[in-house]
Design an enzyme around this catalytic site. Structure first.
Site, PDB file in Angstrom:
ATOM      1  N   ALA A  65      41.662  48.219  46.659  1.00  0.00           N
ATOM      2  CA  ALA A  65      43.039  48.498  47.064  1.00  0.00           C
ATOM      3  C   ALA A  65      43.052  49.711  47.975  1.00  0.00           C
ATOM      4  CB  ALA A  65      43.910  48.745  45.838  1.00  0.00           C
ATOM      5  N   ASP A  66      44.144  49.830  48.701  1.00  0.00           N
ATOM      6  CA  ASP A  66      44.367  51.010  49.515  1.00  0.00           C
ATOM      7  C   ASP A  66      45.853  51.318  49.487  1.00  0.00           C
ATOM      8  OD1 ASP A  66      42.947  52.918  51.439  1.00  0.00           O
ATOM      9  OD2 ASP A  66      44.746  52.343  52.547  1.00  0.00           O
ATOM     10  N   THR A  67      46.170  52.597  49.381  1.00  0.00           N
ATOM     11  CA  THR A  67      47.561  53.048  49.356  1.00  0.00           C
ATOM     12  C   THR A  67      47.752  54.082  50.448  1.00  0.00           C
ATOM     13  OG1 THR A  67      47.710  52.703  46.965  1.00  0.00           O
ATOM     14  CG2 THR A  67      49.346  54.167  47.946  1.00  0.00           C
TER      15      THR A  67
END
Length: 192
Positions: A65-67
């Protein structure tokens, strides 16, 4: 299931839905935005590249994931130092911003992705409050210079979307993606 992250927040979030990764394998990729890249495209690319960078056995699946925080088309990543964290917080003070979290699940030759967008309003932050916040160091290593589950929660009166996505992993979407490949989250607690 392999978690392609070293984030203790993502590990804690997975535990909330009864998922314990078999291993943690943080992907080592260049996270520099491309010239002219818009925030949505950037987080999708980061999540996909993290998943693609992991070596997997045939029976393994990789979750990554990436935020990122976006103010308009501007990407606010992890601040390099206190001055940049202060600039980010001043930019968001008294206005809305968007937190984007992209999730990628690689299983076999298939890659599935979800993008979750959460709107967040930050109240105006007075200069003395900002200095106290920066002194705490809670901004370090956090997209946009804050963690909604930390001290900055005092600055956020409203959000629309997924709280867990702002923390770093949208749980409902992640659980559905995992269930689609046969990994069924089991929430903790009594099933009455």
């Amino acid at each position: 299931m392999i978690l392609g992250s070293a984030s203790p927040r993502r590990l804690d979030l997975l535990a909330q839905i009864g998922i314990t990764p078999h291993a943690l394998r943080p992907a080592d990729i260049d996270e520099t935005p491309r010239k002219g890249e818009v925030p949505r495209d950037y987080v999708r690319r980061m999540a996909a590249e993290k998943a693609a960078a992991l070596d997997l056995a045939p029976d393994e699946a990789a979750l990554s994931a990436d935020t990122t925080v976006a103010v308009g088309r501007r990407i606010l990543g992890k601040p390099a130092d206190r001055d940049e964290a202060a600039a980010f917080m001043r930019l968001m003070s008294g206005r809305r911003h968007v937190v984007l979290t992209a999730v990628a699940l690689r299983h076999g030759s298939r890659l599935s992705q979800r993008l979750v967008e959460t709107k967040v309003r930050m109240r105006p932050i007075a200069a003395p409050e900002l200095q106290r916040y920066l002194d705490m160091g809670d901004w370090q290593g956090k997209a946009g210079g804050y963690a909604i589950q930390g001290a900055a929660a005092a600055f956020i009166p409203w959000l629309q979307g997924s709280f867990s996505a702002v923390v770093g992993l949208p749980l409902a979407e992640t659980a559905a993606m995992l269930a689609a490949i046969g990994i069924h989250p089991i929430p903790k607690g009594d099933a009455r």
